[in-house]
Motif scaffolding. Structure first.
Motif, PDB file in Angstrom:
ATOM      1  N   SER A  92       0.825  -1.203   0.000  1.00 14.51           N
ATOM      2  CA  SER A  92       0.000   0.000   0.000  1.00 14.51           C
ATOM      3  C   SER A  92       0.861   1.256   0.000  1.00 14.51           C
ATOM      4  O   SER A  92       0.570   2.231  -0.715  1.00 14.51           O
ATOM      5  CB  SER A  92      -0.932   0.012   1.204  1.00 14.51           C
ATOM      6  OG  SER A  92      -1.865  -1.041   1.145  1.00 14.51           O
ATOM      7  N   LEU A  93       1.923   1.250   0.807  1.00  8.82           N
ATOM      8  CA  LEU A  93       2.802   2.418   0.870  1.00  8.82           C
ATOM      9  C   LEU A  93       3.476   2.672  -0.472  1.00  8.82           C
ATOM     10  O   LEU A  93       3.621   3.822  -0.900  1.00  8.82           O
ATOM     11  CB  LEU A  93       3.860   2.217   1.963  1.00  8.82           C
ATOM     12  CG  LEU A  93       3.326   2.167   3.398  1.00  8.82           C
ATOM     13  CD1 LEU A  93       4.458   1.866   4.372  1.00  8.82           C
ATOM     14  CD2 LEU A  93       2.645   3.484   3.764  1.00  8.82           C
ATOM     15  N   LYS A  94       3.864   1.590  -1.152  1.00  4.89           N
ATOM     16  CA  LYS A  94       4.467   1.752  -2.476  1.00  4.89           C
ATOM     17  C   LYS A  94       3.457   2.311  -3.463  1.00  4.89           C
ATOM     18  O   LYS A  94       3.779   3.176  -4.290  1.00  4.89           O
ATOM     19  CB  LYS A  94       5.008   0.425  -2.991  1.00  4.89           C
ATOM     20  CG  LYS A  94       5.704   0.535  -4.363  1.00  4.89           C
ATOM     21  CD  LYS A  94       6.245  -0.793  -4.817  1.00  4.89           C
ATOM     22  CE  LYS A  94       6.998  -0.637  -6.133  1.00  4.89           C
ATOM     23  NZ  LYS A  94       6.171  -0.045  -7.203  1.00  4.89           N
ATOM     24  N   ALA A  95       2.212   1.816  -3.371  1.00  4.81           N
ATOM     25  CA  ALA A  95       1.164   2.307  -4.280  1.00  4.81           C
ATOM     26  C   ALA A  95       0.888   3.783  -4.038  1.00  4.81           C
ATOM     27  O   ALA A  95       0.678   4.549  -4.995  1.00  4.81           O
ATOM     28  CB  ALA A  95      -0.109   1.485  -4.088  1.00  4.81           C
ATOM     29  N   ILE A  96       0.888   4.212  -2.765  1.00  9.19           N
ATOM     30  CA  ILE A  96       0.688   5.626  -2.445  1.00  9.19           C
ATOM     31  C   ILE A  96       1.775   6.482  -3.096  1.00  9.19           C
ATOM     32  O   ILE A  96       1.506   7.536  -3.662  1.00  9.19           O
ATOM     33  CB  ILE A  96       0.683   5.829  -0.909  1.00  9.19           C
ATOM     34  CG1 ILE A  96      -0.586   5.228  -0.308  1.00  9.19           C
ATOM     35  CG2 ILE A  96       0.787   7.314  -0.562  1.00  9.19           C
ATOM     36  CD1 ILE A  96      -0.587   5.189   1.203  1.00  9.19           C
ATOM     37  N   ALA A  97       3.025   5.997  -3.034  1.00 12.92           N
ATOM     38  CA  ALA A  97       4.130   6.724  -3.651  1.00 12.92           C
ATOM     39  C   ALA A  97       4.025   6.691  -5.171  1.00 12.92           C
ATOM     40  O   ALA A  97       4.286   7.694  -5.845  1.00 12.92           O
ATOM     41  CB  ALA A  97       5.468   6.134  -3.198  1.00 12.92           C
ATOM     42  N   ASP A  98       3.607   5.543  -5.722  1.00 13.47           N
ATOM     43  CA  ASP A  98       3.526   5.404  -7.182  1.00 13.47           C
ATOM     44  C   ASP A  98       2.527   6.382  -7.801  1.00 13.47           C
ATOM     45  O   ASP A  98       2.766   6.914  -8.889  1.00 13.47           O
ATOM     46  CB  ASP A  98       3.145   3.972  -7.565  1.00 13.47           C
ATOM     47  CG  ASP A  98       4.294   2.981  -7.354  1.00 13.47           C
ATOM     48  OD1 ASP A  98       5.454   3.438  -7.258  1.00 13.47           O
ATOM     49  OD2 ASP A  98       4.026   1.776  -7.295  1.00 13.47           O
ATOM     50  N   VAL A  99       1.398   6.604  -7.117  1.00 16.85           N
ATOM     51  CA  VAL A  99       0.390   7.521  -7.660  1.00 16.85           C
ATOM     52  C   VAL A  99       0.661   8.963  -7.255  1.00 16.85           C
ATOM     53  O   VAL A  99      -0.098   9.859  -7.606  1.00 16.85           O
ATOM     54  CB  VAL A  99      -1.041   7.124  -7.214  1.00 16.85           C
ATOM     55  CG1 VAL A  99      -1.388   5.725  -7.689  1.00 16.85           C
ATOM     56  CG2 VAL A  99      -1.212   7.248  -5.703  1.00 16.85           C
ATOM     57  N   ASN A 100       1.768   9.174  -6.540  1.00 11.16           N
ATOM     58  CA  ASN A 100       2.148  10.523  -6.090  1.00 11.16           C
ATOM     59  C   ASN A 100       0.996  11.174  -5.325  1.00 11.16           C
ATOM     60  O   ASN A 100       0.560  12.297  -5.627  1.00 11.16           O
ATOM     61  CB  ASN A 100       2.549  11.398  -7.286  1.00 11.16           C
ATOM     62  CG  ASN A 100       3.160  12.723  -6.864  1.00 11.16           C
ATOM     63  OD1 ASN A 100       3.782  12.809  -5.807  1.00 11.16           O
ATOM     64  ND2 ASN A 100       2.975  13.758  -7.677  1.00 11.16           N
ATOM     65  N   ALA A 101       0.494  10.441  -4.324  1.00 16.18           N
ATOM     66  CA  ALA A 101      -0.667  10.907  -3.567  1.00 16.18           C
ATOM     67  C   ALA A 101      -0.349  12.190  -2.804  1.00 16.18           C
ATOM     68  O   ALA A 101       0.720  12.328  -2.202  1.00 16.18           O
ATOM     69  CB  ALA A 101      -1.135   9.831  -2.600  1.00 16.18           C
ATOM     70  N   HIS A 102      -1.294  13.137  -2.833  1.00 16.44           N
ATOM     71  CA  HIS A 102      -1.160  14.383  -2.089  1.00 16.44           C
ATOM     72  C   HIS A 102      -1.907  14.317  -0.760  1.00 16.44           C
ATOM     73  O   HIS A 102      -1.768  15.224   0.068  1.00 16.44           O
ATOM     74  CB  HIS A 102      -1.714  15.540  -2.923  1.00 16.44           C
ATOM     75  CG  HIS A 102      -1.052  15.675  -4.257  1.00 16.44           C
ATOM     76  ND1 HIS A 102      -1.548  15.080  -5.399  1.00 16.44           N
ATOM     77  CD2 HIS A 102       0.088  16.314  -4.632  1.00 16.44           C
ATOM     78  CE1 HIS A 102      -0.760  15.380  -6.419  1.00 16.44           C
ATOM     79  NE2 HIS A 102       0.231  16.108  -5.988  1.00 16.44           N
ATOM     80  N   GLY A 103      -2.697  13.266  -0.575  1.00  9.43           N
ATOM     81  CA  GLY A 103      -3.426  13.058   0.663  1.00  9.43           C
ATOM     82  C   GLY A 103      -3.806  11.598   0.780  1.00  9.43           C
ATOM     83  O   GLY A 103      -3.782  10.861  -0.209  1.00  9.43           O
TER      84      GLY A 103
END
Length: 208
Positions: A92-103
């Motif tokens: 999940s943490l990698k996916a958050i970084a992959d989509v360049n999440a702002h929140g």
């Protein structure tokens, strides 16, 4: 309500959001909350092949969802991205970084956290965009300066004049033509390269 708070709410009301989330009660509650704010929002599930080009905000569930094919669309459209995750795991943490999440919103979704992450994500995306624009302008400025320096060296070597005179030639030409000095410098460099390509290369004095 203070002026800054009103400005934030006005920005949220202007948002064009897409929610990528299973069609369940949580999704329905999220859509209802966003619509109460006054913004345009729609739901997509299963994840679409690509993002619609008219959105500027994306709520996207990442857990156990095949959404990585959307990365090119996210990079192209550059929306504010709010990731929705059920648990914290390396995946999940990698996916958050992959989509360049702002929140990030954690499941189960709670109405109290949505507004904060929505506003924060849009602010971060706007700030990120301003930084990118500033960097691009600086890069263009530096590129223009390097081109001017190259044109000055060419004029010095080809016309046997000093750097101040060469610089004045470029500046006067730019002023007369009402164009940036970098544009005139580009023309000088391009003309020299064209001559060289036709075998009309003029030997330049070697720099020591």
């Amino acid at each position: 309500m203070t002026a800054p708070a009103r400005k934030i709410l006005d920005d949220l009301r202007r948002a064009r959001a897409l929610v990528i989330h299973p069609r369940d009660e949580e999704a329905a509650a999220l859509l209802e909350q966003l619509r109460r704010l006054g913004c345009a929002v729609s739901l997509a599930w299963p994840p679409p092949a690509a993002l619609p080009p008219d959105i500027d905000t994306l709520f996207i569930q990442l857990d156990d969802a095949q959404v990585m094919h959307l990365l090119p669309s996210i990079e192209e459209i550059e929306p504010a991205v709010i990731a929705i995750v059920a648990y914290e795991s390396p995946t999940s943490l990698k996916a958050i970084a992959d989509v360049n999440a702002h929140g990030v919103l954690n499941k189960p979704l709670h109405p109290r956290g949505v507004l904060t992450q929505f506003a924060l994500a849009r602010y971060r995306r706007g700030y990120e965009g301003r930084l990118i624009s500033k960097i691009n302008r600086l890069e263009e400025t530096m590129k223009g300066r390097r081109t001017v320096e190259k044109a000055v060296r060419l004029l010095v070597d080809l016309n046997r004049i000093d750097e101040d005179a060469a610089y004045k030639m470029l500046r006067d030409r730019a002023t007369a033509s009402r164009v940036p000095m970098a544009s005139v410098a580009e023309s000088v460099v391009a003309a020299h390269e064209a001559m060289s390509g036709l075998g009309l290369r003029i030997a330049l004095a070697e720099k020591t």
